[in-house]
Design a protein around this motif. Structure first.
Motif, PDB file in Angstrom:
ATOM      1  N   ASP A  49      48.040  16.405  51.648  1.00 32.00           N
ATOM      2  CA  ASP A  49      48.966  16.709  50.543  1.00 32.00           C
ATOM      3  C   ASP A  49      48.210  17.180  49.309  1.00 32.00           C
ATOM      4  OD1 ASP A  49      51.131  16.049  52.092  1.00 32.00           O
ATOM      5  OD2 ASP A  49      51.266  13.979  51.354  1.00 32.00           O
ATOM      6  N   GLU A  50      47.089  16.542  49.053  1.00 35.15           N
ATOM      7  CA  GLU A  50      46.294  16.931  47.891  1.00 35.15           C
ATOM      8  C   GLU A  50      45.746  18.348  48.038  1.00 35.15           C
ATOM      9  OE1 GLU A  50      42.473  15.226  45.333  1.00 35.15           O
ATOM     10  OE2 GLU A  50      43.225  14.157  47.108  1.00 35.15           O
ATOM     11  N   ARG A  51      45.271  18.657  49.267  1.00 32.85           N
ATOM     12  CA  ARG A  51      44.757  20.013  49.506  1.00 32.85           C
ATOM     13  C   ARG A  51      45.877  21.061  49.366  1.00 32.85           C
ATOM     14  NH1 ARG A  51      39.838  20.272  52.279  1.00 32.85           N
ATOM     15  NH2 ARG A  51      38.497  18.657  51.356  1.00 32.85           N
ATOM     16  N   ILE A  52      47.054  20.766  49.918  1.00 37.24           N
ATOM     17  CA  ILE A  52      48.185  21.709  49.821  1.00 37.24           C
ATOM     18  C   ILE A  52      48.575  21.947  48.369  1.00 37.24           C
ATOM     19  CG2 ILE A  52      50.644  21.992  50.330  1.00 37.24           C
ATOM     20  CD1 ILE A  52      50.137  20.588  53.012  1.00 37.24           C
ATOM     21  N   LYS A  53      48.561  20.880  47.579  1.00 37.44           N
ATOM     22  CA  LYS A  53      48.918  21.020  46.170  1.00 37.44           C
ATOM     23  C   LYS A  53      47.913  21.901  45.442  1.00 37.44           C
ATOM     24  CE  LYS A  53      50.195  18.299  42.143  1.00 37.44           C
ATOM     25  NZ  LYS A  53      50.333  16.944  41.567  1.00 37.44           N
ATOM     26  N   LYS A  54      46.631  21.715  45.771  1.00 34.53           N
ATOM     27  CA  LYS A  54      45.611  22.558  45.145  1.00 34.53           C
ATOM     28  C   LYS A  54      45.789  24.028  45.520  1.00 34.53           C
ATOM     29  CE  LYS A  54      41.967  19.063  44.689  1.00 34.53           C
ATOM     30  NZ  LYS A  54      40.604  18.664  45.105  1.00 34.53           N
ATOM     31  N   LEU A  55      46.122  24.299  46.817  1.00 35.83           N
ATOM     32  CA  LEU A  55      46.345  25.675  47.248  1.00 35.83           C
ATOM     33  C   LEU A  55      47.550  26.295  46.539  1.00 35.83           C
ATOM     34  CD1 LEU A  55      45.693  25.363  51.098  1.00 35.83           C
ATOM     35  CD2 LEU A  55      44.253  26.494  49.400  1.00 35.83           C
ATOM     36  N   GLU A  56      48.619  25.498  46.402  1.00 30.42           N
ATOM     37  CA  GLU A  56      49.798  25.997  45.696  1.00 30.42           C
ATOM     38  C   GLU A  56      49.484  26.307  44.237  1.00 30.42           C
ATOM     39  OE1 GLU A  56      52.756  23.059  46.269  1.00 30.42           O
ATOM     40  OE2 GLU A  56      53.320  23.742  48.283  1.00 30.42           O
ATOM     41  N   ASP A  57      48.716  25.453  43.611  1.00 32.51           N
ATOM     42  CA  ASP A  57      48.349  25.685  42.218  1.00 32.51           C
ATOM     43  C   ASP A  57      47.511  26.947  42.069  1.00 32.51           C
ATOM     44  OD1 ASP A  57      49.696  23.397  41.548  1.00 32.51           O
ATOM     45  OD2 ASP A  57      47.904  22.112  41.524  1.00 32.51           O
ATOM     46  N   SER A  58      46.567  27.130  42.978  1.00 31.76           N
ATOM     47  CA  SER A  58      45.726  28.331  42.903  1.00 31.76           C
ATOM     48  C   SER A  58      46.546  29.593  43.172  1.00 31.76           C
ATOM     49  CB  SER A  58      44.578  28.232  43.909  1.00 31.76           C
ATOM     50  OG  SER A  58      45.079  28.134  45.242  1.00 31.76           O
ATOM     51  N   ALA A  59      47.527  29.516  44.119  1.00 31.19           N
ATOM     52  CA  ALA A  59      48.367  30.677  44.418  1.00 31.19           C
ATOM     53  C   ALA A  59      49.255  31.017  43.224  1.00 31.19           C
ATOM     54  CB  ALA A  59      49.224  30.392  45.649  1.00 31.19           C
ATOM     55  N   SER A  60      49.817  30.000  42.576  1.00 33.44           N
ATOM     56  CA  SER A  60      50.672  30.254  41.419  1.00 33.44           C
ATOM     57  C   SER A  60      49.879  30.836  40.260  1.00 33.44           C
ATOM     58  CB  SER A  60      51.364  28.962  40.990  1.00 33.44           C
ATOM     59  OG  SER A  60      50.409  27.992  40.603  1.00 33.44           O
ATOM     60  N   SER A  61      48.656  30.332  40.058  1.00 26.82           N
ATOM     61  CA  SER A  61      47.830  30.887  38.980  1.00 26.82           C
ATOM     62  C   SER A  61      47.455  32.336  39.273  1.00 26.82           C
ATOM     63  CB  SER A  61      46.563  30.047  38.812  1.00 26.82           C
ATOM     64  OG  SER A  61      45.776  30.083  40.011  1.00 26.82           O
ATOM     65  N   ALA A  62      47.181  32.642  40.566  1.00 24.18           N
ATOM     66  CA  ALA A  62      46.859  34.031  40.930  1.00 24.18           C
ATOM     67  C   ALA A  62      48.072  34.930  40.714  1.00 24.18           C
ATOM     68  CB  ALA A  62      46.404  34.098  42.383  1.00 24.18           C
ATOM     69  N   LYS A  63      49.270  34.415  41.034  1.00 25.61           N
ATOM     70  CA  LYS A  63      50.493  35.178  40.824  1.00 25.61           C
ATOM     71  C   LYS A  63      50.736  35.429  39.344  1.00 25.61           C
ATOM     72  CE  LYS A  63      55.351  35.241  42.186  1.00 25.61           C
ATOM     73  NZ  LYS A  63      56.430  34.497  42.873  1.00 25.61           N
ATOM     74  N   GLU A  64      50.487  34.406  38.529  1.00 19.86           N
ATOM     75  CA  GLU A  64      50.658  34.571  37.085  1.00 19.86           C
ATOM     76  C   GLU A  64      49.689  35.615  36.537  1.00 19.86           C
ATOM     77  OE1 GLU A  64      50.168  30.750  35.417  1.00 19.86           O
ATOM     78  OE2 GLU A  64      52.112  29.975  36.104  1.00 19.86           O
ATOM     79  N   LYS A  65      48.460  35.605  37.059  1.00 20.28           N
ATOM     80  CA  LYS A  65      47.488  36.607  36.625  1.00 20.28           C
ATOM     81  C   LYS A  65      47.936  38.002  37.029  1.00 20.28           C
ATOM     82  CE  LYS A  65      43.443  33.577  36.675  1.00 20.28           C
ATOM     83  NZ  LYS A  65      42.118  33.318  37.308  1.00 20.28           N
ATOM     84  N   LEU A  66      48.532  38.095  38.250  1.00 17.55           N
ATOM     85  CA  LEU A  66      49.000  39.397  38.717  1.00 17.55           C
ATOM     86  C   LEU A  66      50.160  39.898  37.873  1.00 17.55           C
ATOM     87  CD1 LEU A  66      48.647  41.548  40.904  1.00 17.55           C
ATOM     88  CD2 LEU A  66      50.328  40.319  42.295  1.00 17.55           C
ATOM     89  N   VAL A  67      51.052  38.977  37.482  1.00 18.98           N
ATOM     90  CA  VAL A  67      52.181  39.364  36.637  1.00 18.98           C
ATOM     91  C   VAL A  67      51.692  39.778  35.259  1.00 18.98           C
ATOM     92  CG1 VAL A  67      54.254  38.512  35.492  1.00 18.98           C
ATOM     93  CG2 VAL A  67      53.841  37.952  37.894  1.00 18.98           C
ATOM     94  N   GLU A  68      50.689  39.061  34.751  1.00 16.09           N
ATOM     95  CA  GLU A  68      50.148  39.408  33.444  1.00 16.09           C
ATOM     96  C   GLU A  68      49.489  40.785  33.467  1.00 16.09           C
ATOM     97  OE1 GLU A  68      47.538  36.291  32.392  1.00 16.09           O
ATOM     98  OE2 GLU A  68      49.133  34.829  32.011  1.00 16.09           O
ATOM     99  N   ARG A  69      48.935  41.185  34.624  1.00 14.62           N
ATOM    100  CA  ARG A  69      48.266  42.482  34.740  1.00 14.62           C
ATOM    101  C   ARG A  69      49.306  43.570  35.016  1.00 14.62           C
ATOM    102  NH1 ARG A  69      46.715  45.638  38.758  1.00 14.62           N
ATOM    103  NH2 ARG A  69      44.923  47.000  38.491  1.00 14.62           N
ATOM    104  N   LYS A  70      50.043  43.976  33.997  1.00 10.49           N
ATOM    105  CA  LYS A  70      51.059  44.996  34.143  1.00 10.49           C
ATOM    106  C   LYS A  70      50.435  46.378  34.056  1.00 10.49           C
ATOM    107  CE  LYS A  70      54.942  42.401  32.239  1.00 10.49           C
ATOM    108  NZ  LYS A  70      55.954  42.354  31.147  1.00 10.49           N
ATOM    109  N   GLY A  71      51.189  47.359  34.586  1.00 10.68           N
ATOM    110  CA  GLY A  71      50.776  48.746  34.437  1.00 10.68           C
ATOM    111  C   GLY A  71      49.680  49.141  35.398  1.00 10.68           C
ATOM    112  N   CYS A  72      49.206  50.356  35.192  1.00 11.52           N
ATOM    113  CA  CYS A  72      48.142  50.888  36.032  1.00 11.52           C
ATOM    114  C   CYS A  72      47.278  51.786  35.171  1.00 11.52           C
ATOM    115  CB  CYS A  72      48.728  51.673  37.207  1.00 11.52           C
ATOM    116  SG  CYS A  72      49.609  53.163  36.702  1.00 11.52           S
TER     117      CYS A  72
END
Length: 395
Positions: A49-72
């Protein structure tokens, strides 16, 4: 004897005790093992459970970074090969370019703040000259802060003027197939249809206008009421085109000449006039043309009202469309806009007419007046001056 019996009893007691001890030890081990397994399972689940939570946190942070990186970047934008525009004053070419460039914006996830900068980078020739003048007019800072919607307003006003759009609407209404292939005439039809939204509002009207545009060799084998969508009647026209080509290959039909030369056109018209003079037949009440025998449109339903006995050209329920305001119910010559302008113009230009005045002279006055011409002076054989007197003038 007694000692020997005691010696035999001791081993028996020992074996029984070993069995009891082994049984108790087995029960103790079994009880402790089940608890140990439960403990191990709990520990493993908590780690997972702890490992899954860490993976989810890292995926959400990566998604937030991707959303923050708008445009091209501009390089990524140019990699999609956006179209160029040379400044043609043509609504069809202009709006097609806008549609294509906005498609590149969408595919590259371009930031809205970069639309104007990236889009105007694709202007060439007269279009670039227009944009350079526009930037001088509004200022460089205003041009940088301009949104894409704000850019399109003056862009369309210059490259897609209303007068040209009105001409396209007239061409759409008068569009007729004259030997072109189905794909070519359909492309022209669809290009002009984009500017006739207020004139063609339903799919049924699209079918009617497309059918009315086709030449007679297509319309005589097609009934517009059979088709529910524009795609259906286009496919039917393509099938008819294939059949016509087969008839030409078999020698059953001649190839139609597209846009013949003026000399040849004059010859054809002269020969047709001579033939009409020789074989003059009364006009048919169904189709309005002169022919012999029974009319082939007699039993075909009218595409406008659905009744038989007449074609769309002679339909009493046909709605005429004004080429001035593009509203149904009247012709261009009956348009209220034109009639209002004519009345205003007539009211301003009409001037009161001067009344004519005549002067009567006696014979004596006529002889003394130098402007009076007599019959004797002009070479006529009049007998006396009184009958030759003409008026001095009209004021």
């Amino acid at each position: 004897m007694t000692d020997k019996g005691n010696d035999e009893a001791v081993p028996r007691v020992t074996e029984q005790m070993r069995e009891v001890i082994a049984e108790e030890v087995g029960k103790a081990i079994e009880n402790s093992l089940s608890g140990f397994i439960d403990k191990i399972q709990t520990t493993v689940l908590s780690v997972v459970d702890e490992r899954i939570k860490k993976l989810e946190d890292s995926a959400s942070s990566a998604k937030e970074k991707l959303v923050e990186r708008k445009g091209c970047s501009y390089k990524e934008f140019m990699a999609c090969k956006p179209p160029l525009y040379n400044g043609e004053v043509d609504p069809i070419v202009c709006q097609r370019w806008l549609s294509d460039i906005e498609g590149v914006f969408e595919r590259t996830h371009c930031d809205a703040n970069d639309f104007v900068a990236y889009g105007t980078g694709q202007l060439r020739g007269q279009a670039k000259d227009w944009w350079d003048n526009k930037k001088k007019e509004i200022g460089s800072e205003e041009a940088k802060a301009m949104t894409w919607d704000e850019f399109k307003v003056p862009f369309l006003k210059h490259h897609s003027p209303k007068a040209v759009i009105n001409r396209i609407k007239e061409e759409f209404i008068q569009l007729r197939q004259k030997g072109e292939s189905i794909d070519k005439i359909t492309g022209t039809f669809l290009d002009k249809l984009r500017f006739c939204d207020e004139l063609v509002t339903t799919e049924e009207q699209k079918v009617y206008y497309y059918y009315n545009m086709l030449s007679a060799e297509y319309r005589e084998f097609m009934t517009p009421s059979k088709y529910e969508t524009l795609t259906e009647i286009i496919n039917a026209a393509r099938e008819r085109e294939i059949e016509l080509k087969k008839q030409i290959e078999r020698g059953e039909r001649r190839t139609q000449v597209v846009n013949p030369s003026p000399t040849k056109k004059a010859r054809v018209s002269d020969s047709s006039k001579k033939q009409e003079g020789k074989n003059s037949t009364p006009s048919c009440k169904v189709c309005g043309k002169g022919h012999k025998g029974e009319c082939r449109f007699k039993d075909k339903p009218c595409p406008i009202c659905g009744k038989t006995g007449h074609t769309a050209v002679l339909c009493p329920g046909k709605v005429s469309v004004c080429y001035k305001c593009y509203q149904p119910g009247h012709k261009k010559s009956e348009c209220p806009e034109l009639s209002g302008k004519k009345e205003d113009k007539g009211a301003h230009t009409e001037a009161p007419k001067a009344k004519a005045r005549s002067f009567q002279l006696t014979a004596v006055e006529a002889k003394t007046e130098p402007d009076v011409v007599s019959g004797k002076e002009s070479g006529t054989s009049s007998g006396h001056a009184g009958g030759d007197i003409r008026g001095k003038g009209v004021l």
